[in-house]
Scaffold this active site. Structure first.
Site, PDB file in Angstrom:
ATOM      1  N   ARG A 150       0.358  -6.224  -9.362  1.00  0.00           N
ATOM      2  CA  ARG A 150       1.405  -5.203  -9.531  1.00  0.00           C
ATOM      3  C   ARG A 150       2.418  -5.194  -8.380  1.00  0.00           C
ATOM      4  NH1 ARG A 150      -1.851   0.600  -8.971  1.00  0.00           N
ATOM      5  NH2 ARG A 150      -2.299   0.426  -6.757  1.00  0.00           N
ATOM      6  N   ARG A 190     -11.453   0.400  -1.307  1.00  0.00           N
ATOM      7  CA  ARG A 190     -10.929   1.496  -2.140  1.00  0.00           C
ATOM      8  C   ARG A 190     -11.880   1.792  -3.299  1.00  0.00           C
ATOM      9  NH1 ARG A 190      -5.324  -1.054  -3.337  1.00  0.00           N
ATOM     10  NH2 ARG A 190      -4.802   0.813  -4.528  1.00  0.00           N
ATOM     11  N   ARG A 237      -9.777  13.756  -4.349  1.00  0.00           N
ATOM     12  CA  ARG A 237     -10.600  12.548  -4.248  1.00  0.00           C
ATOM     13  C   ARG A 237     -11.966  12.845  -3.643  1.00  0.00           C
ATOM     14  NH1 ARG A 237      -5.968   8.773  -4.051  1.00  0.00           N
ATOM     15  NH2 ARG A 237      -6.631   6.600  -3.975  1.00  0.00           N
ATOM     16  N   ARG A 290       2.365  -3.326  -2.534  1.00  0.00           N
ATOM     17  CA  ARG A 290       1.719  -2.418  -1.588  1.00  0.00           C
ATOM     18  C   ARG A 290       0.833  -3.192  -0.628  1.00  0.00           C
ATOM     19  NH1 ARG A 290      -0.821   2.636  -4.847  1.00  0.00           N
ATOM     20  NH2 ARG A 290      -2.405   2.303  -3.265  1.00  0.00           N
ATOM     21  N   LYS A 311      -3.129   5.569 -13.454  1.00  0.00           N
ATOM     22  CA  LYS A 311      -2.787   6.995 -13.276  1.00  0.00           C
ATOM     23  C   LYS A 311      -1.291   7.172 -13.010  1.00  0.00           C
ATOM     24  CE  LYS A 311      -5.639   7.511  -9.705  1.00  0.00           C
ATOM     25  NZ  LYS A 311      -6.210   6.158  -9.556  1.00  0.00           N
TER      26      LYS A 311
END
Ligand code: AMP
Length: 217
Positions: free
Chosen positions: A127, A173, A88, A162, A13
């Protein structure tokens, strides 16, 4: 044009939103980015949400709705808004609809980015971003041209990961996504606003699918 990008963590996203910002003059509203900024600047709210975020749980609807309201009423979005990571929950979706009506705007389309769970683990654990300009990278799919140096801003040694991009937080998550967020897919489908794209392609390929969905809206 105002759009929502919806999909599990790691669906891409943020990456796709960045392209839309660059190409279409849109404004990305990422509640995740806003919350991380609040943590970095050490605000009271930032301190309050830190543990919840690191565990991969959702912060309260009240906090994120407040953040979105602030942006919707102050940001100048010529090309429209991209909602990334918001809403969400169903309560957030209802609040968004009320807020958009309040500022005389509407939602044009909701784009669901589907990716299988195995791909998500690989995408998320690999990432990292540039701590200086925020450019996103991946150990396998998008390496910087020169090791340890940002392609975009040229800074060296600023790459960071992160805190919640680890397998343990990712489990929570994903659970939060399936439990609290995935009902929004039915909600927007029923409203006739949902479109689906396959999020597993290349960055450019997925971007082209999203462009097509926006043209269809
Ligand atoms: P993201 O960058 O979208 O993956 O968000 C990172 C974390 O911020 C999430 O795991 C949540 O803890 C929190 N968060 C971001 N957006 C929301 C939201 N709309 N509702 C609740 N929590 C959120």
């Amino acid at each position: 044009m105002n759009i929502i990008l919806i999909g599990p963590p790691g669906a891409g996203k943020g990456t796709q939103a960045a392209t839309l910002v660059a190409n279409r003059n849109m404004v990305q509203l990422s509640t995740g980015d806003m919350l991380r900024a609040a943590r970095t600047s050490g605000t009271k709210m930032g301190k309050m949400v830190a543990g919840v975020m690191d565990r991969g749980e959702l912060v309260t609807d009240e906090i994120v709705i407040g953040l979105i309201e602030e942006q919707l009423t102050t940001a100048d979005a010529e090309g429209g808004f991209i909602f990334d990571g918001f809403p969400r929950t169903l309560a957030q979706a209802d609040a968004l609809s009320d807020l958009l009506a309040k500022v005389g705007q509407k939602l044009d389309t909701v784009i669901q980015m589907s990716v299988n769970d195995d791909a998500l683990v690989k995408r998320i654990t690999g990432r990292f971003t540039c701590g200086n300009c925020g450019e996103g990278y991946h150990e396998e799919f998008k390496k910087p041209a020169v090791e340890n140096t940002c392609d975009k801003c040229g800074e060296t040694g600023t790459f960071k990961k992160r805190a919640d991009d680890n397998e343990e937080s990712l489990k929570t998550r994903l659970m939060a996504y399936y439990k609290d967020t995935s009902p929004l897919i039915g909600y927007y489908y029923a409203k006739g606003q949902l479109q689906q794209v396959d999020g597993l392609g290349t960055i450019d390929g997925v971007g082209a699918e999203i462009a097509k969905a926006m043209d269809n809206a």
